[in-house]
Write a protein that holds these residues in place. Structure first.
Motif, PDB file in Angstrom:
ATOM      1  N   HIS A 106     -71.531  26.333  41.787  1.00  0.00           N
ATOM      2  CA  HIS A 106     -72.624  25.376  41.606  1.00  0.00           C
ATOM      3  C   HIS A 106     -72.080  24.016  41.193  1.00  0.00           C
ATOM      4  O   HIS A 106     -71.154  23.930  40.393  1.00  0.00           O
ATOM      5  N   GLY A 107     -72.686  22.961  41.710  1.00  0.00           N
ATOM      6  CA  GLY A 107     -72.282  21.605  41.369  1.00  0.00           C
ATOM      7  C   GLY A 107     -73.471  20.673  41.319  1.00  0.00           C
ATOM      8  O   GLY A 107     -74.557  20.995  41.799  1.00  0.00           O
ATOM      9  N   PHE A 108     -73.271  19.519  40.756  1.00  0.00           N
ATOM     10  CA  PHE A 108     -74.298  18.493  40.611  1.00  0.00           C
ATOM     11  C   PHE A 108     -75.532  19.063  39.910  1.00  0.00           C
ATOM     12  O   PHE A 108     -76.636  19.063  40.459  1.00  0.00           O
ATOM     13  N   ILE A 109     -75.338  19.568  38.700  1.00  0.00           N
ATOM     14  CA  ILE A 109     -76.405  20.189  37.918  1.00  0.00           C
ATOM     15  C   ILE A 109     -77.378  19.107  37.444  1.00  0.00           C
ATOM     16  O   ILE A 109     -76.967  18.097  36.867  1.00  0.00           O
ATOM     17  N   ASP A 110     -78.685  19.339  37.674  1.00  0.00           N
ATOM     18  CA  ASP A 110     -79.682  18.353  37.256  1.00  0.00           C
ATOM     19  C   ASP A 110     -80.109  18.602  35.805  1.00  0.00           C
ATOM     20  O   ASP A 110     -79.620  19.527  35.145  1.00  0.00           O
ATOM     21  N   ALA A 111     -81.031  17.782  35.305  1.00  0.00           N
ATOM     22  CA  ALA A 111     -81.476  17.863  33.907  1.00  0.00           C
ATOM     23  C   ALA A 111     -82.143  19.199  33.594  1.00  0.00           C
ATOM     24  O   ALA A 111     -82.153  19.636  32.450  1.00  0.00           O
ATOM     25  N   GLY A 112     -82.668  19.880  34.625  1.00  0.00           N
ATOM     26  CA  GLY A 112     -83.296  21.182  34.426  1.00  0.00           C
ATOM     27  C   GLY A 112     -82.322  22.344  34.536  1.00  0.00           C
ATOM     28  O   GLY A 112     -82.719  23.500  34.449  1.00  0.00           O
ATOM     29  N   GLY A 113     -81.041  22.034  34.751  1.00  0.00           N
ATOM     30  CA  GLY A 113     -80.032  23.083  34.851  1.00  0.00           C
ATOM     31  C   GLY A 113     -79.885  23.682  36.240  1.00  0.00           C
ATOM     32  O   GLY A 113     -79.190  24.671  36.425  1.00  0.00           O
ATOM     33  N   ARG A 114     -80.530  23.089  37.236  1.00  0.00           N
ATOM     34  CA  ARG A 114     -80.465  23.593  38.611  1.00  0.00           C
ATOM     35  C   ARG A 114     -79.387  22.851  39.391  1.00  0.00           C
ATOM     36  O   ARG A 114     -79.281  21.631  39.296  1.00  0.00           O
ATOM     37  N   PRO A 115     -78.619  23.588  40.213  1.00  0.00           N
ATOM     38  CA  PRO A 115     -77.589  22.914  41.007  1.00  0.00           C
ATOM     39  C   PRO A 115     -78.190  22.229  42.237  1.00  0.00           C
ATOM     40  O   PRO A 115     -79.089  22.765  42.871  1.00  0.00           O
ATOM     41  N   ALA A 116     -77.704  21.041  42.546  1.00  0.00           N
ATOM     42  CA  ALA A 116     -78.107  20.356  43.775  1.00  0.00           C
ATOM     43  C   ALA A 116     -77.230  20.823  44.935  1.00  0.00           C
ATOM     44  O   ALA A 116     -77.616  20.724  46.089  1.00  0.00           O
ATOM     45  N   ARG A 117     -76.019  21.342  44.599  1.00  0.00           N
ATOM     46  CA  ARG A 117     -75.089  21.836  45.609  1.00  0.00           C
ATOM     47  C   ARG A 117     -74.576  23.198  45.174  1.00  0.00           C
ATOM     48  O   ARG A 117     -74.291  23.424  44.010  1.00  0.00           O
ATOM     49  N   ASN A 118     -74.499  24.117  46.109  1.00  0.00           N
ATOM     50  CA  ASN A 118     -73.964  25.444  45.835  1.00  0.00           C
ATOM     51  C   ASN A 118     -73.051  25.828  46.992  1.00  0.00           C
ATOM     52  O   ASN A 118     -73.519  26.156  48.075  1.00  0.00           O
ATOM     53  N   ALA A 119     -71.752  25.757  46.746  1.00  0.00           N
ATOM     54  CA  ALA A 119     -70.787  26.220  47.754  1.00  0.00           C
ATOM     55  C   ALA A 119     -70.683  27.730  47.600  1.00  0.00           C
ATOM     56  O   ALA A 119     -70.543  28.235  46.495  1.00  0.00           O
TER      57      ALA A 119
END
Length: 146
Positions: A106-119
């Motif tokens: 997971h990468g680019f974690i947002d303020a809610g803890g969700r990843p914007a990118r998942n390799a």
């Protein structure tokens, strides 16, 4: 969406549950048998089958995480899935496969803890027996709709 390949009901698409690359291995080991007064003999052990690694990247704005989660559930339940590539006719059906591993980064974690990118990376292996698509697969389908 253009479907590139499918592993059972899970579709790899150009957008969404995307497919970046695919690597294949064929293992055919030989045993070395020592012989007195001569060169070692080799005996073919038959092989452990074909394995593949499928890699891709999911972006939250395009979706695809639910498909990866479904594949992880199928792997956890030991479901046998057919592998089919779209557009490679006549050699597009690769037969039954099992998922041996799922990796996520997971990468680019947002303020809610969700990843914007998942390799992700899937390790699959060909299944040499007669697949029973009714046992674990039926149980798996029931979990999807529970």
């Amino acid at each position: 969406m253009a479907v590139l390949m499918a592993l059972g009901p899970f579709m790899f698409e150009a957008k969404g549950f995307s497919l970046a690359d695919r690597g294949r291995n064929l293992d055919t080991p030989w045993a070395s048998i020592e012989v007195a007064g001569g060169e070692d003999r080799l005996q073919w052990l038959g092989g452990s089958g074909r394995s593949e690694t499928i890699r891709g990247v999911l972006f939250s704005e395009f979706g695809g995480q639910a498909t990866l989660d479904g594949l992880s559930r199928a792997a956890s339940m030991g479901v046998i899935l057919p592998l089919v590539a779209i557009g490679l006719a006549p050699n597009n059906v690769f037969g039954p496969h099992v998922v041996e591993g799922v990796s996520e980064d997971h990468g680019f974690i947002d303020a809610g803890g969700r990843p914007a990118r998942n390799a992700y990376s899937l390790k699959i292996r060909s299944y040499a027996g007669q697949p029973n698509y009714t046992g674990a697969a039926a149980q798996f389908v029931q979990t999807l709709f529970a």
